[in-house]
Design a protein around this motif. Structure first.
Motif, PDB file in Angstrom:
ATOM      1  N   LYS A 155     -22.041 -19.295  46.271  1.00 46.47           N
ATOM      2  CA  LYS A 155     -23.308 -19.085  46.964  1.00 46.47           C
ATOM      3  C   LYS A 155     -24.361 -18.478  46.037  1.00 46.47           C
ATOM      4  CE  LYS A 155     -22.228 -14.483  48.823  1.00 46.47           C
ATOM      5  NZ  LYS A 155     -22.070 -13.659  50.053  1.00 46.47           N
ATOM      6  N   ASP A 156     -23.911 -17.896  44.920  1.00 46.07           N
ATOM      7  CA  ASP A 156     -24.836 -17.300  43.953  1.00 46.07           C
ATOM      8  C   ASP A 156     -25.258 -18.283  42.866  1.00 46.07           C
ATOM      9  OD1 ASP A 156     -24.705 -14.760  45.193  1.00 46.07           O
ATOM     10  OD2 ASP A 156     -22.794 -14.355  44.185  1.00 46.07           O
ATOM     11  N   VAL A 157     -24.721 -19.484  42.891  1.00 45.69           N
ATOM     12  CA  VAL A 157     -25.075 -20.500  41.896  1.00 45.69           C
ATOM     13  C   VAL A 157     -26.511 -20.963  42.142  1.00 45.69           C
ATOM     14  CG1 VAL A 157     -24.620 -22.842  41.095  1.00 45.69           C
ATOM     15  CG2 VAL A 157     -22.716 -21.273  41.531  1.00 45.69           C
ATOM     16  N   ASN A 158     -27.359 -20.833  41.120  1.00 41.05           N
ATOM     17  CA  ASN A 158     -28.764 -21.234  41.218  1.00 41.05           C
ATOM     18  C   ASN A 158     -29.192 -21.842  39.882  1.00 41.05           C
ATOM     19  OD1 ASN A 158     -31.532 -21.488  41.403  1.00 41.05           O
ATOM     20  ND2 ASN A 158     -31.845 -19.504  42.388  1.00 41.05           N
ATOM     21  N   HIS A 159     -29.329 -23.152  39.853  1.00 46.68           N
ATOM     22  CA  HIS A 159     -29.655 -23.839  38.602  1.00 46.68           C
ATOM     23  C   HIS A 159     -31.120 -23.692  38.200  1.00 46.68           C
ATOM     24  CE1 HIS A 159     -25.689 -25.602  38.326  1.00 46.68           C
ATOM     25  NE2 HIS A 159     -25.789 -26.043  39.559  1.00 46.68           N
ATOM     26  N   TRP A 160     -31.966 -23.225  39.111  1.00 44.79           N
ATOM     27  CA  TRP A 160     -33.393 -23.071  38.798  1.00 44.79           C
ATOM     28  C   TRP A 160     -33.715 -21.704  38.212  1.00 44.79           C
ATOM     29  CZ3 TRP A 160     -37.104 -26.822  39.031  1.00 44.79           C
ATOM     30  CH2 TRP A 160     -36.723 -28.026  39.631  1.00 44.79           C
ATOM     31  N   ARG A 161     -32.783 -20.793  38.266  1.00 47.48           N
ATOM     32  CA  ARG A 161     -33.055 -19.426  37.812  1.00 47.48           C
ATOM     33  C   ARG A 161     -33.109 -19.319  36.293  1.00 47.48           C
ATOM     34  NH1 ARG A 161     -29.043 -15.531  40.465  1.00 47.48           N
ATOM     35  NH2 ARG A 161     -30.260 -16.165  42.286  1.00 47.48           N
ATOM     36  N   MET A 162     -32.247 -20.061  35.607  1.00 49.46           N
ATOM     37  CA  MET A 162     -32.179 -19.963  34.145  1.00 49.46           C
ATOM     38  C   MET A 162     -32.078 -21.343  33.490  1.00 49.46           C
ATOM     39  SD  MET A 162     -29.851 -16.529  33.468  1.00 49.46           S
ATOM     40  CE  MET A 162     -28.771 -16.683  34.898  1.00 49.46           C
ATOM     41  N   PHE A 163     -32.995 -22.233  33.813  1.00 51.40           N
ATOM     42  CA  PHE A 163     -32.976 -23.548  33.169  1.00 51.40           C
ATOM     43  C   PHE A 163     -33.661 -23.503  31.807  1.00 51.40           C
ATOM     44  CE2 PHE A 163     -36.690 -23.577  35.992  1.00 51.40           C
ATOM     45  CZ  PHE A 163     -37.711 -24.027  35.164  1.00 51.40           C
ATOM     46  N   ASN A 164     -34.412 -22.416  31.553  1.00 52.71           N
ATOM     47  CA  ASN A 164     -35.017 -22.163  30.244  1.00 52.71           C
ATOM     48  C   ASN A 164     -34.662 -20.766  29.772  1.00 52.71           C
ATOM     49  OD1 ASN A 164     -38.196 -23.946  30.734  1.00 52.71           O
ATOM     50  ND2 ASN A 164     -36.252 -24.669  29.952  1.00 52.71           N
ATOM     51  N   ALA A 165     -34.667 -20.576  28.447  1.00 53.69           N
ATOM     52  CA  ALA A 165     -34.451 -19.257  27.850  1.00 53.69           C
ATOM     53  C   ALA A 165     -35.458 -19.086  26.717  1.00 53.69           C
ATOM     54  CB  ALA A 165     -33.032 -19.122  27.323  1.00 53.69           C
ATOM     55  N   ARG A 166     -36.157 -17.970  26.693  1.00 53.78           N
ATOM     56  CA  ARG A 166     -37.153 -17.728  25.644  1.00 53.78           C
ATOM     57  C   ARG A 166     -36.447 -17.456  24.317  1.00 53.78           C
ATOM     58  NH1 ARG A 166     -42.367 -16.673  27.454  1.00 53.78           N
ATOM     59  NH2 ARG A 166     -42.815 -15.605  25.493  1.00 53.78           N
ATOM     60  N   SER A 167     -36.748 -18.256  23.316  1.00 48.30           N
ATOM     61  CA  SER A 167     -36.080 -18.119  22.015  1.00 48.30           C
ATOM     62  C   SER A 167     -36.430 -16.797  21.339  1.00 48.30           C
ATOM     63  CB  SER A 167     -36.460 -19.285  21.098  1.00 48.30           C
ATOM     64  OG  SER A 167     -37.862 -19.311  20.864  1.00 48.30           O
ATOM     65  N   GLU A 168     -37.585 -16.221  21.679  1.00 51.36           N
ATOM     66  CA  GLU A 168     -38.008 -14.965  21.064  1.00 51.36           C
ATOM     67  C   GLU A 168     -37.085 -13.803  21.433  1.00 51.36           C
ATOM     68  OE1 GLU A 168     -41.718 -17.475  21.804  1.00 51.36           O
ATOM     69  OE2 GLU A 168     -39.857 -16.960  22.841  1.00 51.36           O
ATOM     70  N   THR A 169     -36.435 -13.881  22.596  1.00 46.85           N
ATOM     71  CA  THR A 169     -35.616 -12.757  23.070  1.00 46.85           C
ATOM     72  C   THR A 169     -34.157 -13.137  23.319  1.00 46.85           C
ATOM     73  OG1 THR A 169     -36.255 -13.221  25.369  1.00 46.85           O
ATOM     74  CG2 THR A 169     -37.602 -11.633  24.150  1.00 46.85           C
ATOM     75  N   VAL A 170     -33.792 -14.352  22.962  1.00 48.67           N
ATOM     76  CA  VAL A 170     -32.455 -14.834  23.307  1.00 48.67           C
ATOM     77  C   VAL A 170     -31.342 -14.063  22.601  1.00 48.67           C
ATOM     78  CG1 VAL A 170     -32.217 -16.605  21.500  1.00 48.67           C
ATOM     79  CG2 VAL A 170     -31.216 -16.985  23.765  1.00 48.67           C
ATOM     80  N   LEU A 171     -31.636 -13.495  21.439  1.00 47.74           N
ATOM     81  CA  LEU A 171     -30.611 -12.738  20.703  1.00 47.74           C
ATOM     82  C   LEU A 171     -30.431 -11.326  21.246  1.00 47.74           C
ATOM     83  CD1 LEU A 171     -31.352 -13.782  17.001  1.00 47.74           C
ATOM     84  CD2 LEU A 171     -29.595 -14.675  18.537  1.00 47.74           C
ATOM     85  N   SER A 172     -31.382 -10.853  22.029  1.00 47.44           N
ATOM     86  CA  SER A 172     -31.295  -9.483  22.554  1.00 47.44           C
ATOM     87  C   SER A 172     -31.067  -9.436  24.066  1.00 47.44           C
ATOM     88  CB  SER A 172     -32.583  -8.710  22.217  1.00 47.44           C
ATOM     89  OG  SER A 172     -33.722  -9.363  22.751  1.00 47.44           O
ATOM     90  N   ASN A 173     -31.336 -10.534  24.742  1.00 50.41           N
ATOM     91  CA  ASN A 173     -31.123 -10.597  26.189  1.00 50.41           C
ATOM     92  C   ASN A 173     -29.648 -10.852  26.468  1.00 50.41           C
ATOM     93  OD1 ASN A 173     -30.919 -11.446  28.911  1.00 50.41           O
ATOM     94  ND2 ASN A 173     -33.021 -12.182  28.906  1.00 50.41           N
ATOM     95  N   GLY A 174     -29.001  -9.881  27.120  1.00 48.14           N
ATOM     96  CA  GLY A 174     -27.556  -9.945  27.316  1.00 48.14           C
ATOM     97  C   GLY A 174     -27.034 -11.192  27.999  1.00 48.14           C
ATOM     98  N   VAL A 175     -27.806 -11.745  28.913  1.00 46.68           N
ATOM     99  CA  VAL A 175     -27.368 -12.952  29.613  1.00 46.68           C
ATOM    100  C   VAL A 175     -27.140 -14.090  28.637  1.00 46.68           C
ATOM    101  CG1 VAL A 175     -28.020 -14.678  31.339  1.00 46.68           C
ATOM    102  CG2 VAL A 175     -28.591 -12.281  31.711  1.00 46.68           C
ATOM    103  N   PHE A 176     -28.007 -14.166  27.614  1.00 49.49           N
ATOM    104  CA  PHE A 176     -27.943 -15.267  26.655  1.00 49.49           C
ATOM    105  C   PHE A 176     -27.303 -14.888  25.320  1.00 49.49           C
ATOM    106  CE2 PHE A 176     -31.903 -15.973  29.199  1.00 49.49           C
ATOM    107  CZ  PHE A 176     -31.423 -17.037  29.954  1.00 49.49           C
ATOM    108  N   SER A 177     -27.482 -13.640  24.888  1.00 54.74           N
ATOM    109  CA  SER A 177     -26.993 -13.238  23.568  1.00 54.74           C
ATOM    110  C   SER A 177     -25.480 -13.399  23.430  1.00 54.74           C
ATOM    111  CB  SER A 177     -27.397 -11.788  23.267  1.00 54.74           C
ATOM    112  OG  SER A 177     -26.811 -10.890  24.202  1.00 54.74           O
ATOM    113  N   ARG A 178     -24.744 -13.234  24.522  1.00 56.49           N
ATOM    114  CA  ARG A 178     -23.282 -13.382  24.478  1.00 56.49           C
ATOM    115  C   ARG A 178     -22.854 -14.821  24.198  1.00 56.49           C
ATOM    116  NH1 ARG A 178     -21.587 -15.385  29.466  1.00 56.49           N
ATOM    117  NH2 ARG A 178     -23.386 -15.780  30.810  1.00 56.49           N
ATOM    118  N   LEU A 179     -23.812 -15.768  24.345  1.00 56.29           N
ATOM    119  CA  LEU A 179     -23.501 -17.186  24.149  1.00 56.29           C
ATOM    120  C   LEU A 179     -23.959 -17.714  22.787  1.00 56.29           C
ATOM    121  CD1 LEU A 179     -24.794 -18.438  27.631  1.00 56.29           C
ATOM    122  CD2 LEU A 179     -22.436 -17.818  27.037  1.00 56.29           C
ATOM    123  N   THR A 180     -24.799 -16.944  22.097  1.00 58.13           N
ATOM    124  CA  THR A 180     -25.465 -17.476  20.903  1.00 58.13           C
ATOM    125  C   THR A 180     -24.536 -17.728  19.715  1.00 58.13           C
ATOM    126  OG1 THR A 180     -26.068 -15.223  20.223  1.00 58.13           O
ATOM    127  CG2 THR A 180     -27.692 -16.473  21.511  1.00 58.13           C
TER     128      THR A 180
END
Length: 300
Positions: free
Chosen positions: A96-121
């Protein structure tokens, strides 16, 4: 921002495009050294048996399947696999928490420091092969005109992405999803169309480094990707308003609309007409003033 794109190529064309871009003979020396150190990655393996019936679309939006290029987890090499656009983090607890519109983009300027994305880089970088993408221009009357964008003289472009896998705890079903990285738009579209664009891996070196998670650090890969992305020259054309509906999949989605019916053309014509009208009125006013002056001087 990139919220709509086009991936309408056959399985064979996608595979060929990936192999060609990864083995571009005109690549720089840096990409050549990257190639020699990863010779086993020259042939892309196809692992998407539902591409033709499910993924091949003129008008793709978040929540839909696409074919994505990534590094294979076992045996080395690269593969093309199906994923859903719109990142769903692995730590999400319920469907029920799955939402594909919430994070379809990620800002490259902060992707290395944003925890949601940095763990994947470092381990889950991917590339999304596209024919092109769409953006909307806001006109002076408040309406929006869609445009189709791609790279000049390129049949396929590659957007930098990150992916994750979420496991449904009730069914053990695995859901692979991805996000597309964005950056400041290049000069050809920044001032009039949109201020953001996908991070496009337009060189062999940039693409190889981005998907070579085992050999190249995220910092190095991202630096080159953003450098290359800032230097691209995008081609663009206005397209039909029908494609604004995410369900519309007509072949004219990316086709240049007739200038005679283009709102851009109408807007320009209206502007030019207004300028012409103002100029004529100004000229008439000037002539009237001159005649009045002549009468006063007794020369008329």
């Amino acid at each position: 921002m990139c919220g709509r794109c086009r991936q309408n190529a056959s399985a064979q064309d996608l595979t060929n495009a990936c192999n060609a871009h990864l083995n571009n003979s005109s690549a720089s020396s840096s990409s050549s050294s990257s190639s020699s150190s990863s010779g086993s990655k020259d042939c892309v393996e196809w692992n998407d048996d539902k591409h033709e019936e499910r993924n091949r679309k003129e008008n793709v939006s978040p929540g839909q399947h696409m074919t994505v290029l990534r590094e294979k987890k076992e045996g080395g090499g690269l593969e093309l696999v199906p994923m859903v656009w719109g990142l769903v983090p692995s730590y999400i607890k319920s469907r029920k928490d799955v939402n594909h519109w919430r994070m379809f983009n990620a800002r490259s300027e902060t992707v290395l420091s944003n925890g949601v994305f940095s763990r994947l880089t470092e381990k889950r970088r991917c590339a999304i092969p596209l024919n092109g993408f769409y953006e909307w221009q806001t006109l002076s009357n408040g309406k929006k005109q869609p445009f189709y964008l791609t790279l000049k003289e390129k049949s396929m472009i590659f957007a930098a992405g990150l992916y994750d896998v979420w496991i449904d705890r009730t069914t053990d079903e695995k859901l692979y999803t991805f996000t597309i990285l964005t950056m400041d738009a290049c000069s050809s579209i920044f001032h009039w169309l949109h201020d953001r664009q996908p991070v496009l891996l337009n060189t062999t070196s940039a693409l190889r480094k981005w998907i070579s998670c085992a050999d190249v650090s995220a910092t190095e890969a991202l630096k080159e990707a953003r450098t290359v992305g800032a230097q691209i020259d995008l081609s663009f054309n206005p397209v039909t308003h029908r494609m604004t509906n995410p369900k519309y999949q007509g072949k004219d989605c990316s086709r240049h609309v007739d200038d005679s019916s283009s709102s851009i053309k109408k807007k320009t014509s209206s502007s030019n007409s207004s300028k012409s009208s103002n100029s004529q009125q100004s000229q008439k006013s000037s002539n009237s003033s001159l005649i009045s002056s002549l009468i006063v001087l007794g020369l008329k």
